[in-house]
Design a protein around this motif. Structure first.
Motif, PDB file in Angstrom:
ATOM      1  N   ARG A   1       0.832  -1.207   0.000  1.00  0.00           N
ATOM      2  CA  ARG A   1       0.000   0.000   0.000  1.00  0.00           C
ATOM      3  C   ARG A   1       0.866   1.257   0.000  1.00  0.00           C
ATOM      4  O   ARG A   1       0.569   2.230  -0.700  1.00  0.00           O
ATOM      5  CB  ARG A   1      -0.934  -0.003   1.211  1.00  0.00           C
ATOM      6  N   ALA A   2       1.950   1.265   0.755  1.00  0.00           N
ATOM      7  CA  ALA A   2       2.837   2.435   0.791  1.00  0.00           C
ATOM      8  C   ALA A   2       3.452   2.686  -0.579  1.00  0.00           C
ATOM      9  O   ALA A   2       3.563   3.843  -1.026  1.00  0.00           O
ATOM     10  CB  ALA A   2       3.933   2.235   1.842  1.00  0.00           C
TER      11      ALA A   2
ATOM     12  N   LEU B   1      -0.855   8.516  -5.198  1.00  0.00           N
ATOM     13  CA  LEU B   1      -1.188   9.710  -4.418  1.00  0.00           C
ATOM     14  C   LEU B   1      -0.099  10.776  -4.528  1.00  0.00           C
ATOM     15  O   LEU B   1      -0.375  11.924  -4.848  1.00  0.00           O
ATOM     16  CB  LEU B   1      -1.414   9.340  -2.947  1.00  0.00           C
ATOM     17  N   CYS B   2       1.137  10.378  -4.306  1.00  0.00           N
ATOM     18  CA  CYS B   2       2.251  11.323  -4.343  1.00  0.00           C
ATOM     19  C   CYS B   2       2.763  11.532  -5.760  1.00  0.00           C
ATOM     20  O   CYS B   2       2.969  12.656  -6.189  1.00  0.00           O
ATOM     21  CB  CYS B   2       3.379  10.830  -3.440  1.00  0.00           C
TER      22      CYS B   2
ATOM     23  N   CYS C   1      10.176  10.205  -2.691  1.00  0.00           N
ATOM     24  CA  CYS C   1      10.377  11.493  -2.029  1.00  0.00           C
ATOM     25  C   CYS C   1      10.675  11.220  -0.553  1.00  0.00           C
ATOM     26  O   CYS C   1      10.459  10.093  -0.073  1.00  0.00           O
ATOM     27  CB  CYS C   1       9.133  12.371  -2.190  1.00  0.00           C
ATOM     28  N   PRO C   2      11.174  12.201   0.179  1.00  0.00           N
ATOM     29  CA  PRO C   2      11.495  11.961   1.596  1.00  0.00           C
ATOM     30  C   PRO C   2      10.311  11.428   2.415  1.00  0.00           C
ATOM     31  O   PRO C   2      10.489  10.541   3.251  1.00  0.00           O
ATOM     32  CB  PRO C   2      11.945  13.334   2.096  1.00  0.00           C
ATOM     33  N   ASN C   3       9.118  11.937   2.166  1.00  0.00           N
ATOM     34  CA  ASN C   3       7.952  11.478   2.928  1.00  0.00           C
ATOM     35  C   ASN C   3       7.626  10.018   2.613  1.00  0.00           C
ATOM     36  O   ASN C   3       7.409   9.215   3.517  1.00  0.00           O
ATOM     37  CB  ASN C   3       6.735  12.365   2.649  1.00  0.00           C
TER      38      ASN C   3
END
Length: 131
Positions: free
Chosen positions: A39-40, A47-48, A82-84
């Motif tokens: 999911r991540a 999403l990102c 990305c960092p997040n």
């Protein structure tokens, strides 16, 4: 000499695992962590958008050897986390390692020994061990 980090990690997991001590709990939590990892990664794409997936049929010449195969395989990934997204994925992978170590503890397996044995198998047999 055994890797102290793995042994220390396993010992810490043993001390922290209070609520989900049943093998059934650990197995289902381990499976849940795999889903959360998936999911991540999916959220990183949808999403990102920091990572893109451009999947299509792998183009593999018929006359190459198994050793050459890797040069023709595509990951289908574009971009970088990305960092997040990296932070979220590292957290999810950490949770997965926690339950993997918990499973090893319940079954009286040493995680470091599992790493060493798998590394030796891969080093000895190489890509032939993956069939």
């Amino acid at each position: 000499m055994k890797d102290l980090i793995c042994d220390e990690f396993q010992a810490t997991v043993s001390q922290c695992l209070v609520r989900h001590k049943s093998i059934i709990d650990v197995l289902t939590k381990l499976q849940e962590t795999v889903s959360r990892i998936n999911r991540a990664i999916a959220k990183s794409v949808t999403l990102c958008g920091c990572v893109e997936v451009n999947a299509k049929k792998q183009q593999i010449p018929s006359d190459i050897s198994l050793q050459e195969l890797s040069a023709y395989m595509n990951t289908h990934l574009k971009g970088n986390l990305c960092p997040n997204c990296r932070e979220v994925l590292e957290q999810e992978l950490g949770n997965h390692l926690f339950y993997l170590a918990a499973l090893c503890n319940l079954l009286d397996l040493n995680l470091y020994d599992v790493f060493v044995e798998e590394n030796e198998k891969l080093s000895t047999l190489g890509i032939y061990s993956l069939s």
